[in-house]
Design an enzyme around this catalytic site. Structure first.
Site, PDB file in Angstrom:
ATOM      1  N   ASN A 172      43.595  35.498  41.977  1.00  0.00           N
ATOM      2  CA  ASN A 172      44.770  36.247  41.503  1.00  0.00           C
ATOM      3  C   ASN A 172      46.000  36.130  42.404  1.00  0.00           C
ATOM      4  O   ASN A 172      47.081  35.754  41.947  1.00  0.00           O
ATOM      5  CB  ASN A 172      44.394  37.713  41.274  1.00  0.00           C
ATOM      6  CG  ASN A 172      43.461  37.874  40.082  1.00  0.00           C
ATOM      7  OD1 ASN A 172      42.620  37.014  39.831  1.00  0.00           O
ATOM      8  ND2 ASN A 172      43.587  38.949  39.343  1.00  0.00           N
ATOM      9  N   ALA A 183      42.343  37.088  27.643  1.00  0.00           N
ATOM     10  CA  ALA A 183      43.301  37.673  26.697  1.00  0.00           C
ATOM     11  C   ALA A 183      44.676  37.699  27.343  1.00  0.00           C
ATOM     12  O   ALA A 183      44.801  37.983  28.529  1.00  0.00           O
ATOM     13  CB  ALA A 183      42.883  39.087  26.334  1.00  0.00           C
ATOM     14  N   SER A 233      46.052  37.731  35.633  1.00  0.00           N
ATOM     15  CA  SER A 233      46.702  39.026  35.384  1.00  0.00           C
ATOM     16  C   SER A 233      47.738  39.322  36.468  1.00  0.00           C
ATOM     17  O   SER A 233      48.785  39.901  36.194  1.00  0.00           O
ATOM     18  CB  SER A 233      45.658  40.133  35.302  1.00  0.00           C
ATOM     19  OG  SER A 233      44.851  40.131  36.456  1.00  0.00           O
ATOM     20  N   LYS A 248      32.562  39.639  40.582  1.00  0.00           N
ATOM     21  CA  LYS A 248      33.853  39.449  39.897  1.00  0.00           C
ATOM     22  C   LYS A 248      35.003  39.650  40.882  1.00  0.00           C
ATOM     23  O   LYS A 248      36.006  38.928  40.843  1.00  0.00           O
ATOM     24  CB  LYS A 248      33.959  40.413  38.713  1.00  0.00           C
ATOM     25  CG  LYS A 248      35.328  40.444  38.007  1.00  0.00           C
ATOM     26  CD  LYS A 248      35.493  39.313  37.016  1.00  0.00           C
ATOM     27  CE  LYS A 248      36.907  39.064  36.507  1.00  0.00           C
ATOM     28  NZ  LYS A 248      37.577  40.103  35.803  1.00  0.00           N
TER      29      LYS A 248
END
Ligand code: KPL
Length: 319
Positions: A200, A133, A262, A192
């Site tokens: 990241n 998203a 993110s 994860k």
């Protein structure tokens, strides 16, 4: 909670993930509230709802407030804030937590679980999601690909709480948010975490989409080393890391190849990042175990320097 009734879901944090869950749960007939610290944004969302961009934009009505007392009661409280904001989010949601709703924390990384333990005083579950998203503007989210959300209790929870979590997972799935419950959520959290450790910070430093890390020789090598270091730390702590975490991380790069991580989104918008809950936590855990994790150390220091306003060499063109 019964499996066939509409839930009252309160989502704390209208970021990308919060808006995605809000739109799909509202579309499925659940009553969705946003609890937000930002009054202007809450008003905008209360007036216009959330907009989900898939093939066609879809608007969904949701309510939004800065005052938890206005909501009254919740069946499920979903914490969709960044890991460093979990404490503040719990304070804001405190009036809702008195009646013991199911609290689900959906954050990257580790570190906020201690805060949940200290503050929540009720059955809290964590969720790990691979939903893609991206927030386009406040209240407007682009769905970057569906993925599974794994839910589970980090600590012991009663039978009723387990039942409630299973029902919630089923309702999420029925709303188009595939979800499953894991009896070993700690391993899922670490699995994860290792993916985030490898992707990241490097995407933020190379200013590139997830898939591009595999095309840059040095970045790919750093990804592998960072994940291997973190996996060694996890195993030294007795965590069960399944399969090959490097292969898993590279598979996520491929599956989300156009995605802007993110952390890169945070850096681009000048926001704080989750570096302390991702590579930073590996550095701290390694230090406690007397282990060396030079790549994670370097990545942590570089992201900290960028956050502090320094000019670390961020270069898209590095091969
Ligand atoms: O979780 C992610 C993030 O961006 O935080 C990944 C899996 C790296 C997808 O972008």
């Amino acid at each position: 909670m019964t499996g066939d009734r509409a839930l009252i879901v309160v989502i704390v944090g209208p970021g990308a993930l919060g808006c995605l869950f809000a739109a799909l749960l509202s579309k499925a007939g659940h009553s969705v509230w946003f609890l937000d610290h930002d009054r202007e944004r809450a008003c905008k969302i209360a007036d216009h709802g959330v907009c989900l961009l898939e093939t066609m934009p879809q608007f969904q009505a949701v309510r939004a407030t800065v005052n938890a007392n206005e909501i009254g009661r919740a069946d499920v409280v979903l914490l969709c804030v960044k890991s460093y904001d979990v404490g503040k989010a719990l304070e804001m949601a405190a009036p809702l937590l008195v009646e013991g709703p199911l609290l689900i924390a959906l954050q990257n990384g580790l570190g906020h679980h201690e805060i949940l333990r200290r503050c929540a005083g009720l059955s809290w579950a964590v969720g790990i999601t691979s939903q893609g998203a991206a927030l386009v503007e406040p209240g407007v989210v682009r769905h970057g690909g569906s993925g599974i959300t794994t839910l589970g209790f980090m600590d012991k929870a009663g039978i009723a709480a387990h039942q409630c979590l299973a029902e919630t997972a089923a309702l999420f799935a029925a709303a188009g948010l595939p979800a499953t419950v894991s009896a070993d959520i700690s391993s899922a959290v670490w699995d994860k975490l290792l993916v985030n450790v490898g992707i990241n910070a490097l995407t933020a430093l190379y200013d590139c989409a997830n898939g591009e890390l595999l095309e840059k020789r040095r970045a790919r090598e750093q990804l592998r080393q960072a994940v291997r270091e973190a996996a060694r730390v996890a195993r030294a702590r007795g965590v069960n890391i399944s399969g090959d975490p490097v292969a898993r991380t590279e598979a996520v790069c491929r599956a989300t190849n156009k995605n802007i991580s993110s952390m890169l989104q945070d850096i681009r918008h000048g926001r704080p990042t989750e570096i302390e809950a991702i590579n930073g936590v590996i550095v701290r855990e390694a230090a406690a175990l007397g282990m060396d994790v030079p790549v994670n150390q370097e990545l942590t220091q570089k992201i900290r320097a960028i956050q502090a306003g320094g000019s670390v060499n961020r270069n898209r063109s590095v091969p």
